[in-house]
Each structure stands twice: as structure tokens, then as C-alpha cells.
Design a protein around this motif. Structure first.
Motif, PDB file in Angstrom:
ATOM      1  N   PRO A  87       0.800   3.435  -4.639  1.00 27.27           N
ATOM      2  CA  PRO A  87      -0.009   2.156  -4.324  1.00 27.27           C
ATOM      3  C   PRO A  87       0.109   0.958  -4.930  1.00 27.27           C
ATOM      4  CG  PRO A  87      -1.852   3.415  -5.642  1.00 27.27           C
ATOM      5  CD  PRO A  87      -0.354   4.277  -5.692  1.00 27.27           C
ATOM      6  N   ASN A  88       0.078  -0.379  -4.730  1.00 25.37           N
ATOM      7  CA  ASN A  88       0.833  -1.384  -5.086  1.00 25.37           C
ATOM      8  C   ASN A  88      -0.551  -2.095  -5.246  1.00 25.37           C
ATOM      9  OD1 ASN A  88       1.157  -4.182  -5.186  1.00 25.37           O
ATOM     10  ND2 ASN A  88       2.461  -3.900  -3.963  1.00 25.37           N
ATOM     11  N   PRO A  89      -1.008  -2.580  -6.388  1.00 28.73           N
ATOM     12  CA  PRO A  89      -2.916  -3.103  -7.064  1.00 28.73           C
ATOM     13  C   PRO A  89      -2.997  -4.138  -6.496  1.00 28.73           C
ATOM     14  CG  PRO A  89      -1.325  -2.380  -8.839  1.00 28.73           C
ATOM     15  CD  PRO A  89      -0.070  -1.981  -7.680  1.00 28.73           C
ATOM     16  N   GLU A  91      -2.277  -4.660  -2.664  1.00 28.92           N
ATOM     17  CA  GLU A  91      -2.127  -4.311  -1.375  1.00 28.92           C
ATOM     18  C   GLU A  91      -3.872  -3.884  -1.582  1.00 28.92           C
ATOM     19  OE1 GLU A  91       2.637  -4.059  -0.412  1.00 28.92           O
ATOM     20  OE2 GLU A  91       0.440  -2.990  -0.044  1.00 28.92           O
ATOM     21  N   SER A  94      -5.397   0.322  -2.370  1.00 32.84           N
ATOM     22  CA  SER A  94      -4.889   0.134  -3.772  1.00 32.84           C
ATOM     23  C   SER A  94      -5.823   1.854  -4.284  1.00 32.84           C
ATOM     24  CB  SER A  94      -4.291   0.033  -4.872  1.00 32.84           C
ATOM     25  OG  SER A  94      -5.738  -1.175  -4.905  1.00 32.84           O
TER      26      SER A  94
END
Length: 235
Positions: A87-89, A91, A94
Motif C-alpha cells: 500500500p501507498n501511505p 493513498e 493504506s
């Protein structure tokens, strides 16, 4: 592929030897022809080298996946063949550190679908520590830690990342080595000494006459007792 590569390499070496030994300096046309031949062989080698590099990368990726699967099996969790996405923190969606149950019967499964065995069932407003997530066709599943040795999967639709006002803790984490006592004061005998960072099952709380808050807990050995709140934190 290895035999083809060695054969091609032999052609290159042979042509190089011919260039260095047999080409007279006066025969410029022949020299150009041989040099062109060397360039042609090199052009045939380039795709082979690219394929070798791609295969090496694929083997490396598969080794990482195998390592992840072995870790999942050793931890007692389920094996999800599709590698979890990172996950992208920044986005939405997350990985949260804790999720909270939103109904009176939230089930944690051994795998990331409802077809897997139910490992535990929780009531509403209970917190679960998240360690991973998996995006399936039905939506996001969170991998949660039930104990030091047992992990499972809960569907994102059954939990919330927002802490409820009536939150009921599920775990008590020790900040240092702590005695689990028979009663809610230090006058009671110790049942078990647990190490720093130990996760204990939360059973309830009690404030004694001295104004101290003690948590009623259960250890991994099954012992039930009391720990002082200032030496621990609830999750």
C-alpha cells in the motif's frame, strides 16, 4: 540455450581469430566483410543476453515469493498465492495499524475469503492488530494478529479504521517485564512473569481502593490474572 550460446561464442572467437591472423592489411574489402560478420554475430547475441537477464529477474522474484509463502506457513497463517500489494501511505486504503469490529459477530478466517475456516469470532467495537492486507475480487482483506502464533484474515467490510467511542480492548501489551498477579494489587502473589512486548488477552478492568487501574488478562499459557495498567497499554 546454453549450447546455443556456447556455439555462438565459438563463432565469435573464431571470427576474431581470423581477423587477427589471416587478414592482410592490403585487403580492406575482406577486412570490412569480416568486421561486418562480427557485428552480425554480436547482434544475434544481444537478444540472448536480454533473455538471460529477464530469466534471472524472474527467478529472483520467484525466490522472494517462495520465502513469503514459507514465512506465512511457519507463522500458522494461510497461504495466499497472489502476492499482497504494497500500500501507498499517501493513498486511501493504506495499511492501518488497527481495525475495529462493526457488528456483533465478526469472523476471522484462516484465509482471505469466507470459504476458509473460522479461527475466531468477535463482538462489536473490538480492536484487531493489522499486519498485512490482500486485495481480492470481493474487496480488501486484512491479516490480523490473534496471538503471538495465530494470524487470520478479516474482511474490510466487517471492520472500521475509526476507533469507536465505546471501544472494547482485545489485547494488553506489556511495556516491560510484568508480573501477572492473582489480584488487583501488588500484595497478591505472581502467577506468571511475562516479558516486555508480550500480548495478553484483555478480559476486563478494575480500579482498586488506591485508585490504581488493573487489567484482568489471560496469558498464552492460559493463566488468568491481573496486571497494572501503567505497565501496559491496551489495543
Amino acid at each position: 540455450m546454453k549450447k546455443k550460446f556456447l556455439a555462438t561464442l565459438g563463432v565469435v572467437l573464431g571470427l576474431s581469430l581470423l581477423v587477427s591472423i589471416n587478414i592482410p592489411t592490403s585487403t580492406k574489402a575482406n577486412s570490412n566483410l569480416l568486421l561486418a560478420s562480427v557485428d552480425w554475430v554480436q547482434a544475434q547475441l544481444n537478444p540472448i543476453n536480454s533473455k538471460v537477464t529477464a530469466l534471472e529477474k524472474q527467478v529472483s522474484e520467484q525466490a522472494v515469493l517462495i520465502s513469503q509463502l514459507q514465512k506465512a506457513v511457519s507463522e500458522g497463517g494461510s497461504v495466499v498465492v497472489t502476492p499482497p500489494t504494497t500500500p501507498n501511505p499517501t493513498e486511501p486504503g493504506s495499511l492501518p495499524s488497527v481495525v475495529y469490529t462493526t457488528s456483533s459477530s465478526v469472523k476471522v478466517h484462516s484465509g482471505a475469503t469466507r470459504d476458509y475456516k473460522v479461527l475466531a469470532t468477535f463482538g462489536a467495537n473490538e480492536g484487531l492488530t493489522v499486519i498485512d492486507q490482500h486485495k481480492s475480487a470481493s474487496g480488501i482483506w486484512y491479516r490480523v494478529e490473534l496471538s503471538a502464533t495465530v494470524k487470520g484474515w478479516v474482511f474490510s467490510g466487517d471492520v472500521s479504521t475509526t476507533k469507536p467511542t465505546s471501544y472494547i480492548p482485545t489485547n494488553v501489551i506489556t511495556k516491560q517485564a510484568v508480573n501477572v498477579r492473582k489480584g488487583a494489587t501488588t500484595n497478591y502473589a505472581s502467577i506468571e512473569l511475562v516479558a516486555k512486548g508480550t500480548s495478553l488477552k484483555y478480559l476486563g478492568s478494575f480500579k482498586n481502593v488506591s485508585g490504581e487501574t488493573w487489567y484482568n488478562v489471560q496469558t498464552a499459557k492460559g493463566n488468568k490474572g491481573w496486571v497494572l495498567s501503567t505497565l501496559t497499554e491496551v489495543k
